[in-house]
Design an enzyme around this catalytic site. Structure first.
Site, PDB file in Angstrom:
ATOM      1  N   ALA A 151     -34.848 -12.674 114.863  1.00  0.00           N
ATOM      2  CA  ALA A 151     -33.866 -13.760 114.862  1.00  0.00           C
ATOM      3  C   ALA A 151     -32.722 -13.443 115.823  1.00  0.00           C
ATOM      4  O   ALA A 151     -32.204 -14.315 116.516  1.00  0.00           O
ATOM      5  CB  ALA A 151     -33.334 -13.991 113.449  1.00  0.00           C
ATOM      6  N   ASP A 153     -33.945 -13.777 119.422  1.00  0.00           N
ATOM      7  CA  ASP A 153     -33.989 -15.199 119.772  1.00  0.00           C
ATOM      8  C   ASP A 153     -32.595 -15.734 120.097  1.00  0.00           C
ATOM      9  O   ASP A 153     -32.422 -16.513 121.025  1.00  0.00           O
ATOM     10  CB  ASP A 153     -34.597 -16.028 118.628  1.00  0.00           C
ATOM     11  CG  ASP A 153     -36.074 -15.691 118.422  1.00  0.00           C
ATOM     12  OD1 ASP A 153     -36.668 -15.055 119.315  1.00  0.00           O
ATOM     13  OD2 ASP A 153     -36.623 -16.043 117.355  1.00  0.00           O
ATOM     14  N   LYS A 170     -48.803 -19.794 109.713  1.00  0.00           N
ATOM     15  CA  LYS A 170     -48.533 -19.020 110.914  1.00  0.00           C
ATOM     16  C   LYS A 170     -48.439 -17.561 110.486  1.00  0.00           C
ATOM     17  O   LYS A 170     -47.426 -17.109 109.936  1.00  0.00           O
ATOM     18  CB  LYS A 170     -47.248 -19.456 111.604  1.00  0.00           C
ATOM     19  CG  LYS A 170     -47.014 -18.637 112.862  1.00  0.00           C
ATOM     20  CD  LYS A 170     -45.993 -19.252 113.783  1.00  0.00           C
ATOM     21  CE  LYS A 170     -45.977 -18.541 115.124  1.00  0.00           C
ATOM     22  NZ  LYS A 170     -45.501 -17.160 115.039  1.00  0.00           N
ATOM     23  N   LYS A 176     -51.463 -28.815 114.088  1.00  0.00           N
ATOM     24  CA  LYS A 176     -52.276 -29.099 115.277  1.00  0.00           C
ATOM     25  C   LYS A 176     -52.846 -30.500 115.140  1.00  0.00           C
ATOM     26  O   LYS A 176     -53.314 -30.872 114.050  1.00  0.00           O
ATOM     27  CB  LYS A 176     -53.433 -28.086 115.384  1.00  0.00           C
ATOM     28  CG  LYS A 176     -52.942 -26.673 115.626  1.00  0.00           C
ATOM     29  CD  LYS A 176     -54.043 -25.632 115.621  1.00  0.00           C
ATOM     30  CE  LYS A 176     -53.421 -24.253 115.870  1.00  0.00           C
ATOM     31  NZ  LYS A 176     -54.371 -23.154 115.693  1.00  0.00           N
ATOM     32  N   CYS A 179     -25.646  10.189  83.576  1.00  0.00           N
ATOM     33  CA  CYS A 179     -25.461  11.092  82.431  1.00  0.00           C
ATOM     34  C   CYS A 179     -24.796  12.421  82.779  1.00  0.00           C
ATOM     35  O   CYS A 179     -24.504  13.206  81.885  1.00  0.00           O
ATOM     36  CB  CYS A 179     -26.799  11.344  81.740  1.00  0.00           C
ATOM     37  SG  CYS A 179     -27.901  12.406  82.685  1.00  0.00           S
TER      38      CYS A 179
HETATM   39  O1  D41 Z   1     -51.185 -17.957 112.793  1.00  0.00           O
HETATM   40  C1  D41 Z   1     -50.831 -17.921 113.960  1.00  0.00           C
HETATM   41  N1  D41 Z   1     -49.994 -16.975 114.346  1.00  0.00           N
HETATM   42  C2  D41 Z   1     -51.334 -18.906 114.957  1.00  0.00           C
HETATM   43  C3  D41 Z   1     -51.132 -18.626 116.292  1.00  0.00           C
HETATM   44  C4  D41 Z   1     -52.014 -20.068 114.565  1.00  0.00           C
HETATM   45  N2  D41 Z   1     -52.237 -20.349 113.271  1.00  0.00           N
HETATM   46  N3  D41 Z   1     -52.462 -20.930 115.512  1.00  0.00           N
HETATM   47  C5  D41 Z   1     -52.274 -20.691 116.824  1.00  0.00           C
HETATM   48  N4  D41 Z   1     -52.741 -21.581 117.710  1.00  0.00           N
HETATM   49  C6  D41 Z   1     -52.568 -21.387 119.013  1.00  0.00           C
HETATM   50  C7  D41 Z   1     -53.077 -22.397 119.953  1.00  0.00           C
HETATM   51  C8  D41 Z   1     -52.580 -23.748 119.574  1.00  0.00           C
HETATM   52  C9  D41 Z   1     -52.663 -22.080 121.361  1.00  0.00           C
HETATM   53  C10 D41 Z   1     -54.584 -22.379 119.884  1.00  0.00           C
HETATM   54  C11 D41 Z   1     -51.601 -19.518 117.267  1.00  0.00           C
HETATM   55  C12 D41 Z   1     -51.471 -19.343 118.667  1.00  0.00           C
HETATM   56  N5  D41 Z   1     -51.960 -20.288 119.520  1.00  0.00           N
HETATM   57  C13 D41 Z   1     -50.839 -18.190 119.318  1.00  0.00           C
HETATM   58  N6  D41 Z   1     -50.468 -17.069 118.740  1.00  0.00           N
HETATM   59  C14 D41 Z   1     -49.940 -16.267 119.648  1.00  0.00           C
HETATM   60  C15 D41 Z   1     -49.991 -16.881 120.848  1.00  0.00           C
HETATM   61  C16 D41 Z   1     -50.561 -18.083 120.636  1.00  0.00           C
END
Ligand code: D41
Length: 694
Positions: free
Chosen positions: A39, A42, A126, A306, A432
């Site tokens: 954090a 970033d 993620k 997605k 104690c």
């Molecule tokens: O769980 C993740 N870290 C994760 C990373 C995920 N669930 N989906 C991901 N999908 C992509 C794309 C959309 C490009 C296929 C990703 C990543 N990329 C990603 N992780 C690190 C670089 C890209």
């Protein structure tokens, strides 16, 4: 005043930020040892980006903002990704509005009208790990590579092969090429166990060992470990989430179906995923997973949305290596920086002394944290944590928050002294006042007060009453809790003064249960010296040592005054055990408790053990029991071995003479086989007993 831009305040700030970001990136990517939380990185990165946007003349080609991060490191072969590994756009707005913004963008790009139906999304977790490309040719894993800079990664096939979850061969797939992308991560329990082991190694003097600040760094270290044997000891997991190069395989038309297909091939795919409709569906998923976040067995730093339909994904395409059809929606960070106000020492129920950081309250992983564990003295010193420092706090899952490091850049001039637990407590337990001690090769200081220390009282009483100790029937967890919390008893000997009237005054305590307890206590008074010694809960004195002591000394009074030298004459008693016993009986309150217990009527036949003249065919032999035996319980088998003069130990080593294995024997059996130690089944043990240990 100069007007040259490179000496202006923004220019100086930009230079400082670049320098800091470079240093942090090096620690993160090359050393697997970040100093500041993500954090904070970033924040610095965004500040630099904003500065460069406001002053374009300050932008330099080598600015960290101009670089795709991730580097190829020495030591591993390079792998060129046939299909580049893209990045994923991050939505840092952790509120539901983050999901709304993504849906709005997608609809705009697709030129959808408000009246058009909602877009369908695949939503997933993620994982906070390391992106990996697995290349299968004709169903066989031929290569595993890190993402690197997206174009070129490192060949880490050997280490990835150690991950049990990664299939070396796919179920029913003869696709010429199938590249599966996913995240390698470490579960929280595996991470905690690894760090516990590392702390132990450090306590035993291992110089090149370190603890890891979080599971992701531990996973990154394991994946890039040059010795696959070490990688194997750092259990990793894997989840698949996408594809790379593919030929000779029909890619399903939606992301949801793709994940189903990958699961059917035997690849691990998370169950925590859904196909949802529109922004509302995304918001609901973000909220639901947010509520479950702490209960998941691994760290996630967000969820990923997605666009489900691949045809729509194609239409959306990507900008600067980030697909327009995907986004990572973050949760509040699990690591933050804050200031250390003080270090307190907490006494655990087993007497362990834990340094606890008192912090300026900080919001971490969804709650406000003002206390965090520092684990032990070694750990605190190794990290050089001092009062006044800025520290990094991690709170993940239901694990207690911990201080994972110091931000040395921010150390103030008036910082406190290096941590010294003994000095801080003046050698005395803060609860104690008993002497504190720390055994060699032990990471923790402990209070030697045992029975006397209020922090350890409940635990001490439960141990005292347990089946293998004084075996007080009817005295369990709940009751001990009630007895102490109600103030009915304060010390162990007071147990034996409990009367029926006082007991029945307790909540949910009928006359019958009260009488049962009183009878149980009365029965327990007739015991053996070995049981009594074990019941005292002396550090490092387990059941076996208690038996050895009883046999050797025969009478309690001889033991109470035994010197360390005399204690060392007892078979199998070494300096650490001898010291523990001496320290325990040197505490006046412990002596007092022993006397009060004797006065309460606890008695045994002295010299019982020494009078035992039965043959001891197993004398000097150490056994290890593992698995379930057909007729004997573990206790019965142990009793038989001990009656024949043998010892039972918990772990297999070169010193083990026999391993007795039953049904479902595990790693101990394996180790015995590895070390060439004879393995017996129950029948074999019975034969050996009959044969007199030959
Ligand atoms: O769980 C993740 N870290 C994760 C990373 C995920 N669930 N989906 C991901 N999908 C992509 C794309 C959309 C490009 C296929 C990703 C990543 N990329 C990603 N992780 C690190 C670089 C890209």
């Amino acid at each position: 005043m100069s007007t040259r831009s490179d000496s202006s305040a923004p220019a100086r700030r930009a230079a400082t930020l670049r320098e800091q970001l470079r240093e942090h990136a090096h620690r993160y990517y090359v050393l697997d040892e970040p100093q500041v939380p993500d954090a904070e990185y970033d924040r610095l990165f965004q500040e630099l980006q904003a500065l460069e946007a406001a002053h374009p003349d300050l932008l330099t080609a080598d600015s960290p903002t101009q670089r795709v991060i991730g580097q190829v490191l020495d030591g591993f072969a390079e792998v060129h990704h046939t299909v580049p590994m893209l990045s994923i756009r991050t939505e840092t707005d952790t509120e539901p509005t983050g999901a709304l913004a993504f849906d709005a963008r997608v609809r705009k790009e697709l030129a959808l009208a408000e009246t058009d139906p909602p877009v369908r999304y695949a939503a997933e977790l993620k994982f906070d790990g390391l992106a990996i490309n697995l290349r299968y040719e004709h169903g066989v894993l031929v290569q595993a590579a890190t993402r690197g800079n997206g174009e070129t990664g490192e060949d880490v096939t050997q280490n990835i092969r150690t991950i049990g979850q990664v299939p070396l061969r796919l179920a029913q797939s003869d696709a010429a090429v199938l590249e599966v992308r996913g995240e390698v991560y470490m579960r929280r329990d595996a991470f905690e166990a690894l760090n516990e082991r590392q702390r132990d190694l450090i306590a035993h003097g291992a110089r090149n060992e370190k603890t890891f600040v979080n599971p992701r760094n531990a996973a990154a270290g394991a994946v890039r470990q040059h010795d696959p044997a070490i990688a194997r000891k750092r259990p990793l997991s894997f989840f698949a989430y996408g594809l790379g190069d593919v030929s000779g395989w029909d890619i399903p038309p939606t992301h949801g179906e793709l994940l189903d297909a990958l699961a059917r091939l035997g690849l691990p795919v998370s169950q925590e995923r859904a196909v949802v409709e529109g922004a509302e569906g995304l918001v609901a998923f973000h909220r639901r997973i947010g509520e479950q976040r702490d209960a998941l067995p691994f760290d996630i730093d967000g969820v990923v949305y997605k666009v489900d339909d691949r045809a729509l994904q194609k239409r959306l395409g990507f900008v600067s290596r980030e697909p327009r059809w995907a986004v990572a929606h973050k949760y509040p960070a699990q690591e933050q920086m804050t200031e250390l106000r003080a270090i307190d020492i907490q006494v655990g129920r087993t007497g362990k002394l834990t340094p606890v950081a008192k912090l300026v309250p900080v919001f971490v992983g969804g709650t406000t944290v003002s206390n965090a564990t520092l684990h032990n003295e070694d750990e605190t010193r190794r990290k050089d944590v001092r009062v006044g420092d800025t520290v990094v706090v991690r709170r993940a899952g239901d694990v207690i928050p911990e201080v994972v490091g110091v931000v040395l850049d921010r150390r103030p001039a008036h910082v406190g002294e290096p941590f010294d637990l003994y000095k801080k407590l003046d050698g005395k337990c803060p609860v104690c006042g008993s002497a504190i001690q720390r055994d060699e090769g032990e990471a923790n200081w402990r209070c030697s007060g045992g029975l006397f220390c209020a922090a350890q009282r409940k635990h001490a009483i439960l141990h005292f009453a347990s089946r293998r100790a004084m075996d007080v029937e009817g005295l369990g967890d709940k009751l001990v809790e009630q007895l102490i919390d109600s103030g009915l008893i304060r010390t162990l000997p007071e147990l034996y003064k409990l009367g029926i009237a006082k007991l029945t005054a307790l909540e949910r305590m009928g006359e019958k249960s009260a009488q049962n307890l009183i009878d149980g206590l009365a029965r327990s008074k007739q015991t053996t010296l070995a049981r009594f010694l074990f019941a005292l809960g002396i550090r490092n004195v387990g059941e076996t040592t208690a038996k050895d002591l009883a046999r050797h000394f025969g009478a309690l009074d001889r033991l109470l005054d035994a010197t360390v030298e005399q204690l060392l004459e007892v078979p199998d008693v070494g300096p650490i055990v001898a010291e523990s016993i001496r320290t325990f009986f040197d505490q006046p309150h412990n002596r007092e408790v022993v006397e009060q217990l004797r006065a309460a009527g606890i008695h045994w036949v002295e010299n019982e053990g020494t009078a035992d003249t039965s043959p001891k065919p197993f004398a000097g032999k150490t056994f290890v029991l593992t698995g379930t035996l057909p007729t004997w319980t573990r206790d019965e088998a142990q009793a038989e071995i001990e009656a024949a003069g043998g010892k039972v130990s918990g772990s297999v080593s070169k010193k083990t003479h026999y391993v007795v294995a039953g049904e479902e024997a595990g790693s101990k059996l394996q180790k015995a086989t590895d070390l060439g130690i004879p393995v017996l089944d129950e029948a074999g043990l019975r034969d050996l007993l009959k044969a007199g240990g030959r």
